[in-house]
Design a protein around this motif. Structure first.
Motif, PDB file in Angstrom:
ATOM      1  N   HIS A   1      20.069  -3.433  -8.985  1.00  0.00           N
ATOM      2  CA  HIS A   1      20.102  -2.159  -9.714  1.00  0.00           C
ATOM      3  C   HIS A   1      19.461  -2.372 -11.077  1.00  0.00           C
ATOM      4  CE1 HIS A   1      22.831  -0.307  -6.836  1.00  0.00           C
ATOM      5  NE2 HIS A   1      23.443  -1.493  -6.793  1.00  0.00           N
ATOM      6  N   TYR A   2      18.819  -1.322 -11.570  1.00  0.00           N
ATOM      7  CA  TYR A   2      18.198  -1.423 -12.894  1.00  0.00           C
ATOM      8  C   TYR A   2      18.774  -0.383 -13.848  1.00  0.00           C
ATOM      9  CZ  TYR A   2      14.580  -4.492 -11.051  1.00  0.00           C
ATOM     10  OH  TYR A   2      13.922  -5.545 -10.504  1.00  0.00           O
ATOM     11  N   ALA A   3      18.904  -0.798 -15.102  1.00  0.00           N
ATOM     12  CA  ALA A   3      19.248   0.154 -16.172  1.00  0.00           C
ATOM     13  C   ALA A   3      18.350  -0.196 -17.346  1.00  0.00           C
ATOM     14  CB  ALA A   3      20.707   0.020 -16.557  1.00  0.00           C
ATOM     15  N   HIS A   4      17.442   0.694 -17.654  1.00  0.00           N
ATOM     16  CA  HIS A   4      16.516   0.442 -18.766  1.00  0.00           C
ATOM     17  C   HIS A   4      16.983   1.193 -20.010  1.00  0.00           C
ATOM     18  CE1 HIS A   4      13.852  -1.036 -15.504  1.00  0.00           C
ATOM     19  NE2 HIS A   4      13.483  -1.877 -16.461  1.00  0.00           N
ATOM     20  N   LEU A   5      17.171   0.432 -21.060  1.00  0.00           N
ATOM     21  CA  LEU A   5      17.725   1.004 -22.289  1.00  0.00           C
ATOM     22  C   LEU A   5      16.622   1.525 -23.182  1.00  0.00           C
ATOM     23  CD1 LEU A   5      20.133  -1.965 -23.071  1.00  0.00           C
ATOM     24  CD2 LEU A   5      20.633   0.116 -21.762  1.00  0.00           C
ATOM     25  N   PRO A   6      16.807   2.739 -23.712  1.00  0.00           N
ATOM     26  CA  PRO A   6      15.794   3.252 -24.633  1.00  0.00           C
ATOM     27  C   PRO A   6      15.712   2.391 -25.882  1.00  0.00           C
ATOM     28  CG  PRO A   6      17.646   4.766 -24.438  1.00  0.00           C
ATOM     29  CD  PRO A   6      17.908   3.663 -23.487  1.00  0.00           C
TER      30      PRO A   6
ATOM     31  N   ASP B   1      13.562  -0.657 -22.233  1.00  0.00           N
ATOM     32  CA  ASP B   1      12.669   0.130 -21.373  1.00  0.00           C
ATOM     33  C   ASP B   1      11.194  -0.214 -21.568  1.00  0.00           C
ATOM     34  OD1 ASP B   1      12.118   1.493 -23.705  1.00  0.00           O
ATOM     35  OD2 ASP B   1      12.891   3.438 -22.998  1.00  0.00           O
ATOM     36  N   ASP B   2      10.915  -1.202 -22.411  1.00  0.00           N
ATOM     37  CA  ASP B   2       9.545  -1.724 -22.445  1.00  0.00           C
ATOM     38  C   ASP B   2       9.239  -2.465 -21.144  1.00  0.00           C
ATOM     39  OD1 ASP B   2      11.596  -3.381 -23.411  1.00  0.00           O
ATOM     40  OD2 ASP B   2      10.176  -4.754 -24.358  1.00  0.00           O
ATOM     41  N   HIS B   3      10.261  -2.684 -20.307  1.00  0.00           N
ATOM     42  CA  HIS B   3      10.032  -3.386 -19.040  1.00  0.00           C
ATOM     43  C   HIS B   3       9.912  -2.455 -17.830  1.00  0.00           C
ATOM     44  CE1 HIS B   3      10.214  -7.557 -20.344  1.00  0.00           C
ATOM     45  NE2 HIS B   3      11.210  -7.254 -21.139  1.00  0.00           N
ATOM     46  N   VAL B   4       9.993  -1.151 -18.061  1.00  0.00           N
ATOM     47  CA  VAL B   4       9.950  -0.231 -16.912  1.00  0.00           C
ATOM     48  C   VAL B   4       8.698  -0.453 -16.061  1.00  0.00           C
ATOM     49  CG1 VAL B   4       9.620   2.187 -16.244  1.00  0.00           C
ATOM     50  CG2 VAL B   4      11.420   1.591 -17.848  1.00  0.00           C
ATOM     51  N   GLU B   5       7.564  -0.567 -16.725  1.00  0.00           N
ATOM     52  CA  GLU B   5       6.308  -0.760 -15.983  1.00  0.00           C
ATOM     53  C   GLU B   5       6.364  -2.019 -15.128  1.00  0.00           C
ATOM     54  OE1 GLU B   5       3.489   1.136 -15.578  1.00  0.00           O
ATOM     55  OE2 GLU B   5       4.875   2.628 -16.424  1.00  0.00           O
ATOM     56  N   ASN B   6       6.947  -3.083 -15.678  1.00  0.00           N
ATOM     57  CA  ASN B   6       7.068  -4.333 -14.922  1.00  0.00           C
ATOM     58  C   ASN B   6       7.934  -4.161 -13.685  1.00  0.00           C
ATOM     59  OD1 ASN B   6       5.599  -5.681 -16.889  1.00  0.00           O
ATOM     60  ND2 ASN B   6       7.427  -6.234 -18.059  1.00  0.00           N
ATOM     61  N   THR B   7       8.925  -3.278 -13.813  1.00  0.00           N
ATOM     62  CA  THR B   7       9.920  -3.173 -12.736  1.00  0.00           C
ATOM     63  C   THR B   7       9.279  -2.774 -11.400  1.00  0.00           C
ATOM     64  OG1 THR B   7      11.679  -2.762 -14.310  1.00  0.00           O
ATOM     65  CG2 THR B   7      12.072  -2.008 -12.065  1.00  0.00           C
TER      66      THR B   7
ATOM     67  N   GLY C   1       0.806  -1.220   0.000  1.00  0.00           N
ATOM     68  CA  GLY C   1       0.000   0.000   0.000  1.00  0.00           C
ATOM     69  C   GLY C   1       0.835   1.264   0.000  1.00  0.00           C
ATOM     70  N   THR C   2       1.942   1.247  -0.716  1.00  0.00           N
ATOM     71  CA  THR C   2       2.808   2.441  -0.762  1.00  0.00           C
ATOM     72  C   THR C   2       3.275   2.672  -2.203  1.00  0.00           C
ATOM     73  OG1 THR C   2       4.684   0.996  -0.337  1.00  0.00           O
ATOM     74  CG2 THR C   2       3.801   2.181   1.558  1.00  0.00           C
ATOM     75  N   ASP C   3       3.734   3.872  -2.466  1.00  0.00           N
ATOM     76  CA  ASP C   3       4.334   4.139  -3.776  1.00  0.00           C
ATOM     77  C   ASP C   3       5.608   3.303  -3.930  1.00  0.00           C
ATOM     78  OD1 ASP C   3       2.383   6.010  -3.789  1.00  0.00           O
ATOM     79  OD2 ASP C   3       3.702   7.766  -3.880  1.00  0.00           O
ATOM     80  N   VAL C   4       5.967   3.036  -5.181  1.00  0.00           N
ATOM     81  CA  VAL C   4       7.247   2.348  -5.416  1.00  0.00           C
ATOM     82  C   VAL C   4       8.155   3.289  -6.198  1.00  0.00           C
ATOM     83  CG1 VAL C   4       8.399   0.385  -6.507  1.00  0.00           C
ATOM     84  CG2 VAL C   4       6.157   0.066  -5.415  1.00  0.00           C
ATOM     85  N   GLU C   5       9.396   3.369  -5.727  1.00  0.00           N
ATOM     86  CA  GLU C   5      10.349   4.278  -6.366  1.00  0.00           C
ATOM     87  C   GLU C   5      11.680   3.556  -6.537  1.00  0.00           C
ATOM     88  OE1 GLU C   5      10.707   8.498  -4.849  1.00  0.00           O
ATOM     89  OE2 GLU C   5      12.758   7.800  -4.528  1.00  0.00           O
ATOM     90  N   PHE C   6      12.324   3.816  -7.632  1.00  0.00           N
ATOM     91  CA  PHE C   6      13.699   3.307  -7.777  1.00  0.00           C
ATOM     92  C   PHE C   6      14.509   4.267  -8.642  1.00  0.00           C
ATOM     93  CE2 PHE C   6      13.875   1.547 -12.154  1.00  0.00           C
ATOM     94  CZ  PHE C   6      12.529   1.526 -12.486  1.00  0.00           C
ATOM     95  N   THR C   7      15.834   4.148  -8.505  1.00  0.00           N
ATOM     96  CA  THR C   7      16.703   5.002  -9.297  1.00  0.00           C
ATOM     97  C   THR C   7      17.304   4.180 -10.416  1.00  0.00           C
ATOM     98  OG1 THR C   7      17.133   6.385  -7.405  1.00  0.00           O
ATOM     99  CG2 THR C   7      18.681   6.562  -9.229  1.00  0.00           C
ATOM    100  N   ASP C   8      16.830   4.457 -11.605  1.00  0.00           N
ATOM    101  CA  ASP C   8      17.324   3.741 -12.769  1.00  0.00           C
ATOM    102  C   ASP C   8      18.665   4.347 -13.182  1.00  0.00           C
ATOM    103  OD1 ASP C   8      16.106   1.864 -15.122  1.00  0.00           O
ATOM    104  OD2 ASP C   8      17.413   3.423 -15.941  1.00  0.00           O
ATOM    105  N   LEU C   9      19.617   3.485 -13.522  1.00  0.00           N
ATOM    106  CA  LEU C   9      20.962   3.981 -13.841  1.00  0.00           C
ATOM    107  C   LEU C   9      20.987   4.777 -15.147  1.00  0.00           C
ATOM    108  CD1 LEU C   9      22.945   0.836 -12.700  1.00  0.00           C
ATOM    109  CD2 LEU C   9      22.923   3.089 -11.612  1.00  0.00           C
ATOM    110  N   VAL C  10      19.974   4.589 -15.979  1.00  0.00           N
ATOM    111  CA  VAL C  10      19.912   5.366 -17.220  1.00  0.00           C
ATOM    112  C   VAL C  10      18.883   6.482 -17.106  1.00  0.00           C
ATOM    113  CG1 VAL C  10      19.339   5.289 -19.680  1.00  0.00           C
ATOM    114  CG2 VAL C  10      20.660   3.422 -18.651  1.00  0.00           C
ATOM    115  N   LYS C  11      17.735   6.161 -16.543  1.00  0.00           N
ATOM    116  CA  LYS C  11      16.614   7.102 -16.588  1.00  0.00           C
ATOM    117  C   LYS C  11      16.457   7.961 -15.338  1.00  0.00           C
ATOM    118  CE  LYS C  11      13.924   4.301 -19.780  1.00  0.00           C
ATOM    119  NZ  LYS C  11      13.629   5.236 -20.877  1.00  0.00           N
ATOM    120  N   GLY C  12      17.273   7.701 -14.343  1.00  0.00           N
ATOM    121  CA  GLY C  12      17.130   8.479 -13.115  1.00  0.00           C
ATOM    122  C   GLY C  12      16.006   7.920 -12.244  1.00  0.00           C
ATOM    123  N   THR C  13      15.487   8.757 -11.332  1.00  0.00           N
ATOM    124  CA  THR C  13      14.503   8.277 -10.368  1.00  0.00           C
ATOM    125  C   THR C  13      13.123   8.127 -11.013  1.00  0.00           C
ATOM    126  OG1 THR C  13      15.722   9.261  -8.564  1.00  0.00           O
ATOM    127  CG2 THR C  13      13.406   8.765  -8.151  1.00  0.00           C
ATOM    128  N   LEU C  14      12.546   6.968 -10.839  1.00  0.00           N
ATOM    129  CA  LEU C  14      11.222   6.690 -11.387  1.00  0.00           C
ATOM    130  C   LEU C  14      10.324   6.301 -10.222  1.00  0.00           C
ATOM    131  CD1 LEU C  14      12.355   4.541 -14.471  1.00  0.00           C
ATOM    132  CD2 LEU C  14      11.705   6.950 -14.468  1.00  0.00           C
TER     133      LEU C  14
END
Ligand code: GLU
Length: 440
Positions: free
Chosen positions: A191-196, A169-175, A115-128
């Protein structure tokens, strides 16, 4: 922390260059960090992930030199572990059962999002970040008892102790879901790095419709694995200076996820061809000679005398293996094809056959037939006759090679030799000039 990356494709029989670029980035990152690069074959779709599809995948990796450090993990072999984990999630209250369709056909297991927001710092895209309101609970085991991608993917990454997940980066939503799963399973979040995406000229995802899109296409066209690797490595990443043609060691030394661009990378087939040509240029002469001989032998042609001169003349003109036959056949036989358009445009013109006759006569009189002499004689011929190079050289080239472009003409003529050059000029005149019978 020992860095561990992985390539986790779902084999389908074709390996899209976008997937391979993800594999290359994983490989480079692991090699740069002195870590491990692993393969996980996500082969749970039994209809598409056939043994042949898996073989295609492994061959593509091999061709690109993507060696792995541990035996591949086949996801299909892990079903029991996936289901056991789902039971654990049920037991710890992170999942629940539901008869989804209400049809009585069986219950699926559903993961309960925190029941909380989810946040992570992607090594390519920054904080999501994704807010709790936008994240629904989701199925992890279907009513037919099979685990869903999210569960299998996360559990296998835990099993393989993956520290860095580098993927499209089609997997960002899944992450966001995956991170919630890690937490519920009590495992450290990687750690995650999502490639454009790789896109076409219109900025749309690059696909088969835009041209060659699968590794096998490039392999069969005669590209080099090293060149495709180099090209794909630079699709979205750069070493931070203007280097483009780089050795593998140079790429390993320079690779860094923080310099991967977050904007889409545009596929440029012309640039890839240029890159491949740079690899041809850099070949040792003996390797280039072997490449040419192999190609020509496939149509029963042999490079005869003057081979070394021919190879050195051609090495910086050949961009890809499949250039060899069209560009070099005329060195092996006088039975070459004529480029019809070129014949029409340049040969079948007023005065051209007379000019060619004169050149043949001129060649007869030259003291020697080395490049220098031929070159000087042709220049004098043009100047003294008040002619234009553009009216003389193209027809002459077509006469001796059938083509309208090629390497410098004087060395070509010198390599062919006096007798052969004259005979080709005369043969061409006879063939294309309807009135030649009268004048010969
Ligand atoms: N099999 C998935 C794919 O090919 C895995 C993605 C990943 O986690 O790297 O899209």
């Amino acid at each position: 922390m020992k860095i561990r990356t992985r390539f986790a494709p779902s084999p389908t029989g074709h390996v899209h260059i976008g997937n391979m670029r993800a594999a290359i980035f994983n490989w480079l990152y692991a090699r740069h960090a002195g870590g491990k690069f692993l393969l996980r074959v996500e082969d749970t779709d039994r209809e598409r992930s056939t043994p042949a599809a898996i073989k295609t995948l492994l061959e593509a990796m091999d061709w690109l030199g993507l060696n792995v450090d541990e035996a591949p993990l086949y996801q299909s072999s892990r079903m029991d572990a996936h289901l056991a984990a789902a039971q654990r999630l049920l037991a710890t209250g992170h999942a629940y059962k539901e008869d989804k369709g209400g049809t009585g056909q069986g219950e699926c297991i559903i993961f309960k999002m925190p029941g909380t927001d989810v946040e992570f710092t992607d090594l390519v895209k920054g904080t999501l970040r994704k807010s709790v309101a936008d994240m629904a609970d989701f199925v992890i085991v279907r009513s037919n008892g099979t685990p869903v991608f999210h569960l299998a993917n996360v559990l296998d990454d835990i099993e393989q102790r993956i520290t860095h997940i580098i993927r499209g980066d089609d997997h960002v939503e899944n992450t966001f879901r995956h991170i919630a799963l890690y937490r519920a399973l009590g495992a450290p979040v990687p750690h995650y790095a999502h490639l454009p995406m790789i896109v076409n000229a219109q900025g749309k995802p690059y696909s088969k419709r835009d041209g060659d899109a699968f590794v096998g296409d490039f392999q069969s066209k005669g590209f080099f694995g090293e060149a495709l690797f180099n090209y794909l490595a630079l699709l979205g990443w750069s070493p931070g200076d203007d280097r483009e043609v780089m050795t593998r060691d140079e790429m390993i030394a320079a690779f860094d996820l923080t310099t991967v661009r977050s904007s889409p990378a545009q596929m440029d087939l012309r640039k890839l061809l240029w890159m491949n040509g740079e690899y041809v240029r850099a070949m040792r002469p003996v390797e280039f000679a072997t490449l040419c001989r192999e190609e020509l032998r496939s149509i029963n042609l042999e490079i005869g005398g003057n081979a070394a001169a021919i190879f050195s003349l051609m090495q910086d003109r050949i961009k890809i293996r499949s250039d060899v036959i069209p560009a070099m056949t005329f060195f092996c036989t006088d039975d070459y094809e004529y480029d019809e358009k070129a014949v029409e445009k340049k040969l079948l013109k007023e005065g051209v056959f007379q000019t060619l006759e004169k050149i043949a006569d001129l060649f007869q009189t030259l003291e020697s037939f080395d490049t220098e002499t031929v070159n000087t004689a042709l220049h004098q011929f043009v100047e003294q006759g008040g002619l234009k190079f553009g009216d003389v050289m193209p027809p002459l080239r077509i006469a001796v090679s059938g083509q309208q472009s090629g390497p410098d003409l004087a060395p070509v003529l010198s390599i062919l030799g006096r007798a052969e050059s004259i005979s080709r000029i005369r043969k061409t005149i006879v063939r294309f000039n309807p009135t030649s019978g009268n004048r010969r």
